[in-house]
Design an enzyme around this catalytic site. Structure first.
Site, PDB file in Angstrom:
ATOM      1  N   VAL A 114       0.813  -1.224   0.000  1.00  0.00           N
ATOM      2  CA  VAL A 114       0.000   0.000   0.000  1.00  0.00           C
ATOM      3  C   VAL A 114       0.842   1.267   0.000  1.00  0.00           C
ATOM      4  CG1 VAL A 114      -2.010  -1.095   1.060  1.00  0.00           C
ATOM      5  CG2 VAL A 114      -0.284   0.002   2.526  1.00  0.00           C
ATOM      6  N   SER A 154      -7.903   4.025  14.718  1.00  0.00           N
ATOM      7  CA  SER A 154      -7.514   3.574  16.050  1.00  0.00           C
ATOM      8  C   SER A 154      -7.988   4.605  17.063  1.00  0.00           C
ATOM      9  CB  SER A 154      -5.988   3.428  16.150  1.00  0.00           C
ATOM     10  OG  SER A 154      -5.590   3.181  17.488  1.00  0.00           O
ATOM     11  N   TYR A 175       2.135   7.132  15.198  1.00  0.00           N
ATOM     12  CA  TYR A 175       0.993   6.285  14.845  1.00  0.00           C
ATOM     13  C   TYR A 175      -0.313   7.017  15.140  1.00  0.00           C
ATOM     14  CZ  TYR A 175      -2.021   2.075  15.103  1.00  0.00           C
ATOM     15  OH  TYR A 175      -3.000   1.131  14.939  1.00  0.00           O
ATOM     16  N   ALA A 179      -0.763  10.198  15.273  1.00  0.00           N
ATOM     17  CA  ALA A 179      -0.889  11.284  14.303  1.00  0.00           C
ATOM     18  C   ALA A 179      -1.413  10.782  12.970  1.00  0.00           C
ATOM     19  CB  ALA A 179       0.464  11.973  14.112  1.00  0.00           C
TER      20      ALA A 179
END
Length: 246
Positions: A59, A137, A150, A152
């Site tokens: 990705v 999350s 993470y 952010a």
């Protein structure tokens, strides 16, 4: 009759963990599931298990994503559901973090979602329908110690999803986020979840007194991907056993 009969769904990072659980659930609901993962072996294995198609996809590479989307469009004719699940993290205090790790975290968790969504939306717009479900999350909603970058990136995709929901509503497309709390997966174990004291502390902190399972997330995704959620867009749903309530 399944909730996703006749629908084609792409799930990124579906070789294992939450992604595999999502692929299994969407297939059980009648969906034609395209399993993508950077690990081709796990993508093929999961695809075989759910009667779907496995495609190696990175990705972080727009070329890889474009090739996957073109193959799906060519072979299956349409794309009804995109589940942005691929993710990665490395836990530690921000002041001790390595900028090289920032780049990888942002490339997978943020740019990965941008790449896949940008590639799939034109197909959905042409169809006049589609739904995007992105696994964010609770770290992106309330922060998480040891996961600054993470958090952010996940906060970024929550805001991105709301914007996409606004921009594509006129095209019959919905976009929503699902935010896992602590979920019992190999990735969770790799970032400290295999520590018995941490597991016990987290379990005590969760009102429902257990860690999440991939099936918990998969059930929420399957609902948002179905016609039952046709009037829900731009929303962020926490699947965390009540750990966060905001």
């Amino acid at each position: 009759m399944g909730k996703l009969d006749g629908k084609t769904a792409i799930v990124t990072g579906a070789g294992r963990g939450i992604g595999r659980g999502i692929a299994e659930k969407l297939a059980a609901e009648g969906g034609r599931v395209v399993v993508t993962d950077i690990d081709e072996a796990t993508a093929k294995e999961t695809a075989q298990a759910v009667g779907g198609v496995g495609i190696r996809t990175d990705v972080t590479s727009r070329e890889s994503v474009d090739a996957m989307v073109e193959q799906v469009r060519r072979d299956l004719g349409r794309i009804d559901v995109l589940v942005n699940n691929a993710g990665w993290d490395k836990v530690g205090p921000f002041v001790d973090s390595d900028p090289a790790d920032w780049d990888r975290i942002v490339a997978i968790n943020l740019y990965g979602v941008l790449h896949t969504t940008h590639a799939v939306l034109p197909v959905m717009i042409a169809q006049g329908s589609g739904t995007v479900v992105t696994i964010a999350s609770d770290a992106g909603r309330v922060g998480s110690s040891g996961e600054a970058v993470y958090s952010a990136a996940k906060g970024g995709i929550i805001a991105f999803t709301k914007t996409i929901a606004r921009e594509t509503a006129r095209n019959g497309i919905t976009a929503n986020c699902v935010c896992p709390g602590p979920t019992d997966t190999a990735l969770f174990a790799s970032v400290g979840g295999d520590n018995p004291k941490l597991r016990e502390a987290l379990t005590k902190a969760i009102p429902l007194r257990r860690l999440g399972q991939p099936s918990d997330l998969a059930n929420a995704v399957a609902f948002l991907a179905s016609d039952e959620a046709a009037f829900i867009t731009g929303q962020t749903v926490s699947v965390s056993g009540g750990l966060t309530m905001c």
